[in-house]
Design a protein around this motif. Structure first.
Motif, PDB file in Angstrom:
ATOM      1  N   GLN A  93     -97.460 -39.379  42.951  1.00  0.00           N
ATOM      2  CA  GLN A  93     -96.929 -39.983  41.727  1.00  0.00           C
ATOM      3  C   GLN A  93     -95.930 -39.055  41.056  1.00  0.00           C
ATOM      4  O   GLN A  93     -94.865 -39.505  40.595  1.00  0.00           O
ATOM      5  N   LEU A  98     -93.526 -40.958  38.655  1.00  0.00           N
ATOM      6  CA  LEU A  98     -94.227 -42.114  38.120  1.00  0.00           C
ATOM      7  C   LEU A  98     -95.288 -41.661  37.120  1.00  0.00           C
ATOM      8  O   LEU A  98     -95.781 -40.540  37.186  1.00  0.00           O
ATOM      9  N   TRP A 100     -98.826 -43.370  34.634  1.00  0.00           N
ATOM     10  CA  TRP A 100     -99.809 -44.449  34.645  1.00  0.00           C
ATOM     11  C   TRP A 100     -99.225 -45.716  34.026  1.00  0.00           C
ATOM     12  O   TRP A 100     -99.689 -46.825  34.316  1.00  0.00           O
ATOM     13  N   ASP A 102     -96.484 -47.043  34.737  1.00  0.00           N
ATOM     14  CA  ASP A 102     -95.789 -47.831  35.765  1.00  0.00           C
ATOM     15  C   ASP A 102     -96.741 -48.793  36.474  1.00  0.00           C
ATOM     16  O   ASP A 102     -96.287 -49.696  37.180  1.00  0.00           O
ATOM     17  N   ARG A 103     -98.042 -48.562  36.336  1.00  0.00           N
ATOM     18  CA  ARG A 103     -99.064 -49.457  36.892  1.00  0.00           C
ATOM     19  C   ARG A 103     -98.846 -49.723  38.387  1.00  0.00           C
ATOM     20  O   ARG A 103     -98.880 -50.865  38.844  1.00  0.00           O
ATOM     21  N   ARG A 104     -98.619 -48.653  39.118  1.00  0.00           N
ATOM     22  CA  ARG A 104     -98.426 -48.766  40.562  1.00  0.00           C
ATOM     23  C   ARG A 104     -99.762 -48.559  41.271  1.00  0.00           C
ATOM     24  O   ARG A 104    -100.542 -47.675  40.911  1.00  0.00           O
ATOM     25  N   THR A 105    -100.020 -49.346  42.294  1.00  0.00           N
ATOM     26  CA  THR A 105    -101.243 -49.190  43.080  1.00  0.00           C
ATOM     27  C   THR A 105    -101.069 -48.035  44.068  1.00  0.00           C
ATOM     28  O   THR A 105     -99.939 -47.662  44.424  1.00  0.00           O
ATOM     29  N   HIS A 106    -102.177 -47.485  44.511  1.00  0.00           N
ATOM     30  CA  HIS A 106    -102.130 -46.405  45.486  1.00  0.00           C
ATOM     31  C   HIS A 106    -101.468 -46.863  46.782  1.00  0.00           C
ATOM     32  O   HIS A 106    -100.688 -46.127  47.394  1.00  0.00           O
ATOM     33  N   SER A 108     -99.189 -49.171  47.221  1.00  0.00           N
ATOM     34  CA  SER A 108     -97.742 -49.331  47.075  1.00  0.00           C
ATOM     35  C   SER A 108     -97.025 -47.980  47.076  1.00  0.00           C
ATOM     36  O   SER A 108     -95.914 -47.854  47.604  1.00  0.00           O
ATOM     37  N   ILE A 109     -97.668 -46.956  46.508  1.00  0.00           N
ATOM     38  CA  ILE A 109     -97.074 -45.617  46.490  1.00  0.00           C
ATOM     39  C   ILE A 109     -97.004 -45.044  47.904  1.00  0.00           C
ATOM     40  O   ILE A 109     -95.969 -44.505  48.321  1.00  0.00           O
ATOM     41  N   LYS A 111     -96.961 -46.742  50.644  1.00  0.00           N
ATOM     42  CA  LYS A 111     -96.024 -47.546  51.417  1.00  0.00           C
ATOM     43  C   LYS A 111     -94.583 -47.144  51.103  1.00  0.00           C
ATOM     44  O   LYS A 111     -93.742 -47.063  52.006  1.00  0.00           O
ATOM     45  N   GLN A 112     -94.286 -46.881  49.846  1.00  0.00           N
ATOM     46  CA  GLN A 112     -92.934 -46.482  49.466  1.00  0.00           C
ATOM     47  C   GLN A 112     -92.547 -45.156  50.118  1.00  0.00           C
ATOM     48  O   GLN A 112     -91.401 -44.982  50.556  1.00  0.00           O
TER      49      GLN A 112
END
Length: 199
Positions: A93, A98, A100, A102-106, A108-109, A111-112
């Motif tokens: 993150q 990023l 908290w 940004d509300r990104r899932t683990h 998705s991170i 994968k990016q």
């Protein structure tokens, strides 16, 4: 002669030792130091001229090594494993700048960044490698005695504490006899120990 003070914990060669032999304090300390190092390098993570793969290599070389210091001697419980895996996501993150909010899932991170979880698996490999070297080293019996040793007396009530050898048995899914035999077989057995641990 100098009288030594009796303390509940002390730091020796960068590793925190406690009176009860628990590794929780040292692990928390290493995670905190690694996070501090990650923050110190924030100019690198914000540099848009650096590629993501390069940033990941820098993070592994400078941040992960800070966390992994002394990991060969840790006895890891489920709680410590969860903290280490959470720290890995926190590193990613910060690398992506990023928060908290940004509300990104683990997922998705990961994968990016095109990566998978591997920090805890690396610690397992380090510990199994150290264990294999210790078993084969006939000149340092003291370390082996400490790893295999048991404390005399009656155990207290309640669930028994996880010990160093419990980790080895759990990760290799083998009993100690075959594990020790595999350590002496440097051609195939030690490689098998490395791949048996969790990723």
């Amino acid at each position: 002669g100098e009288i030594l003070e009796r303390v509940l914990e002390f730091v020796y060669l960068g590793s925190c030792k406690t009176a009860d032999g628990d590794c929780k304090t040292d692990i928390n300390r290493r995670i905190a130091r690694a996070k501090s190092k990650m923050i110190d390098l924030q100019n690198i993570w914000k540099d848009k001229d650096l590629s993501i793969p390069l940033k990941i290599r820098i993070m592994k070389a400078l941040v992960w090594t800070t966390l992994n210091y002394g990991a060969e001697g840790w006895t890891l419980k489920a709680e410590e494993r969860k903290k280490i895996m959470s720290a890995e996501i926190w590193f990613y993150q910060r690398l992506l700048n990023l928060t908290w909010r940004d509300r990104r899932t683990h997922v998705s991170i990961l994968k990016q960044l095109n990566v998978t979880r591997e920090l805890f698996g690396n610690i397992v490999k380090r510990k199994l490698t150290f264990f294999g070297h210790t078993i084969r080293n006939k000149n340092n019996r003291l370390v082996l005695d400490i790893i295999e040793g048991k404390i005399e007396g009656r155990r207290g009530r309640g669930r028994p504490r996880i010990c160093y050898m419990d980790n080895v048995r759990q990760w290799t899914e083998m009993k100690m006899g075959p594990v020790i035999q595999a350590c002496h077989d440097r051609q195939g057995g030690t490689r098998g120990l490395h791949t048996a641990g969790p990723s």
